[in-house]
Design a protein around this motif. Sequence first.
Motif, PDB file in Angstrom:
ATOM      1  N   GLU A 162       0.829  -1.207   0.000  1.00 44.44           N
ATOM      2  CA  GLU A 162       0.000   0.000   0.000  1.00 44.44           C
ATOM      3  C   GLU A 162       0.870   1.268   0.000  1.00 44.44           C
ATOM      4  OE1 GLU A 162      -3.212   2.335  -0.375  1.00 44.44           O
ATOM      5  OE2 GLU A 162      -3.107   0.136  -0.539  1.00 44.44           O
ATOM      6  N   THR A 163       1.994   1.225   0.707  1.00 44.21           N
ATOM      7  CA  THR A 163       2.906   2.371   0.717  1.00 44.21           C
ATOM      8  C   THR A 163       3.455   2.635  -0.676  1.00 44.21           C
ATOM      9  OG1 THR A 163       3.559   1.908   2.998  1.00 44.21           O
ATOM     10  CG2 THR A 163       5.046   3.289   1.705  1.00 44.21           C
ATOM     11  N   ARG A 165       2.150   1.643  -3.534  1.00 44.06           N
ATOM     12  CA  ARG A 165       1.054   2.051  -4.417  1.00 44.06           C
ATOM     13  C   ARG A 165       0.742   3.537  -4.258  1.00 44.06           C
ATOM     14  NH1 ARG A 165      -3.463  -0.225  -7.029  1.00 44.06           N
ATOM     15  NH2 ARG A 165      -2.778  -2.336  -6.424  1.00 44.06           N
ATOM     16  N   ARG A 166       0.665   4.015  -3.013  1.00 48.65           N
ATOM     17  CA  ARG A 166       0.364   5.430  -2.774  1.00 48.65           C
ATOM     18  C   ARG A 166       1.445   6.331  -3.367  1.00 48.65           C
ATOM     19  NH1 ARG A 166      -1.279   3.932   2.541  1.00 48.65           N
ATOM     20  NH2 ARG A 166       0.715   4.735   3.339  1.00 48.65           N
ATOM     21  N   GLU A 169       0.896   6.465  -7.099  1.00 50.04           N
ATOM     22  CA  GLU A 169      -0.378   7.102  -7.438  1.00 50.04           C
ATOM     23  C   GLU A 169      -0.274   8.627  -7.444  1.00 50.04           C
ATOM     24  OE1 GLU A 169      -3.802   3.867  -6.094  1.00 50.04           O
ATOM     25  OE2 GLU A 169      -3.084   5.355  -4.638  1.00 50.04           O
ATOM     26  N   GLN A 170       0.795   9.175  -6.910  1.00 49.25           N
ATOM     27  CA  GLN A 170       1.016  10.624  -6.993  1.00 49.25           C
ATOM     28  C   GLN A 170       1.226  11.066  -8.445  1.00 49.25           C
ATOM     29  OE1 GLN A 170       4.214  11.792  -4.362  1.00 49.25           O
ATOM     30  NE2 GLN A 170       3.366  10.653  -2.640  1.00 49.25           N
ATOM     31  N   THR A 173      -2.586   6.727 -12.342  1.00 55.37           N
ATOM     32  CA  THR A 173      -3.376   5.566 -11.945  1.00 55.37           C
ATOM     33  C   THR A 173      -2.509   4.320 -11.889  1.00 55.37           C
ATOM     34  OG1 THR A 173      -5.332   6.500 -13.006  1.00 55.37           O
ATOM     35  CG2 THR A 173      -5.377   4.141 -12.525  1.00 55.37           C
ATOM     36  N   CYS A 177      -0.064  -3.445  -8.565  1.00 53.79           N
ATOM     37  CA  CYS A 177       1.140  -3.298  -7.748  1.00 53.79           C
ATOM     38  C   CYS A 177       1.396  -4.649  -7.090  1.00 53.79           C
ATOM     39  CB  CYS A 177       0.942  -2.204  -6.691  1.00 53.79           C
ATOM     40  SG  CYS A 177       2.384  -1.927  -5.631  1.00 53.79           S
TER      41      CYS A 177
END
Length: 265
Positions: A162-163, A165-166, A169-170, A173, A177
């Motif tokens: 999740e880290t 991916r975030r 995502e900056q 899309t 991942c």
Amino acid sequence: MGGDRSRSRSRSRSRSRSRSPPRGGSSPQDPPNGGGDKHLSSGRDDEEVKLYVGNLDYSTDERRLKDEFRQFGDVTDVFLPMDRNTQRPRGFGFVTLSSRSAAEKAIEKMDQQSLDGRTIRVSESKPRGEGRAGGGPGGFNAAGREEVKLYVGNLSFDTAEETLRRLFEQDGTVTDCFLPTDRESGRVRGFAFVTMPAAEAEKALYKLNGYELDGRSLKVNEAKPKERGPPRGGGGYGGGYDDYGGGGGGGGYGGDRGGGYSGGG
């Protein structure tokens, strides 16, 4: 004849004098994919064209570039690469226009013009055959895919999916991942694959290659399809799992997220 040569030398000297002097004894860095040709390659007028804009003043920001180029047509993207160590602009940028006719007008009117005190260079952006972070002999996304899979290496074992991916995502899309894990220990293997739309993937590559995450400097490049061969032995990762290569590690991972990719560096 002699008069023509004299005028030609005069124009050459005039153009040379118009160039801005380098700052602090050095000029802004050249881009990983270099500038292209002033003459656009052939193609449909309704397709987007990315322009390289070089010799920019360090004070020129994305808003300034967009305002300057929107007079020629719809500006769909502006990107100014930053130096990962100093976080300062690198002295060049990329402007994407919505049509070839708009790009042609922009090159004609803006190349060798003064912007914020510097004489800028404008040309169609062309992938360099060698030397860029994510490109092979054919340059970035040589196959022209709509989505591009990026290899992310040198990950900390503490970095969660999740880290990661975030972070990506900056820049757009993230459609997938994936952090491969060791089959026996279940631990992550220190690399990942992130899939994004092609233009957004290229921007993320520029920005995040060398980015420090959880105490590690990331290695980001375009994942390259692995050449198929006989089933691997001895590495413990054969038997139908030869789908994700580990950028130097053995074996791979499959399922519906496979596809035979490895680190492209």
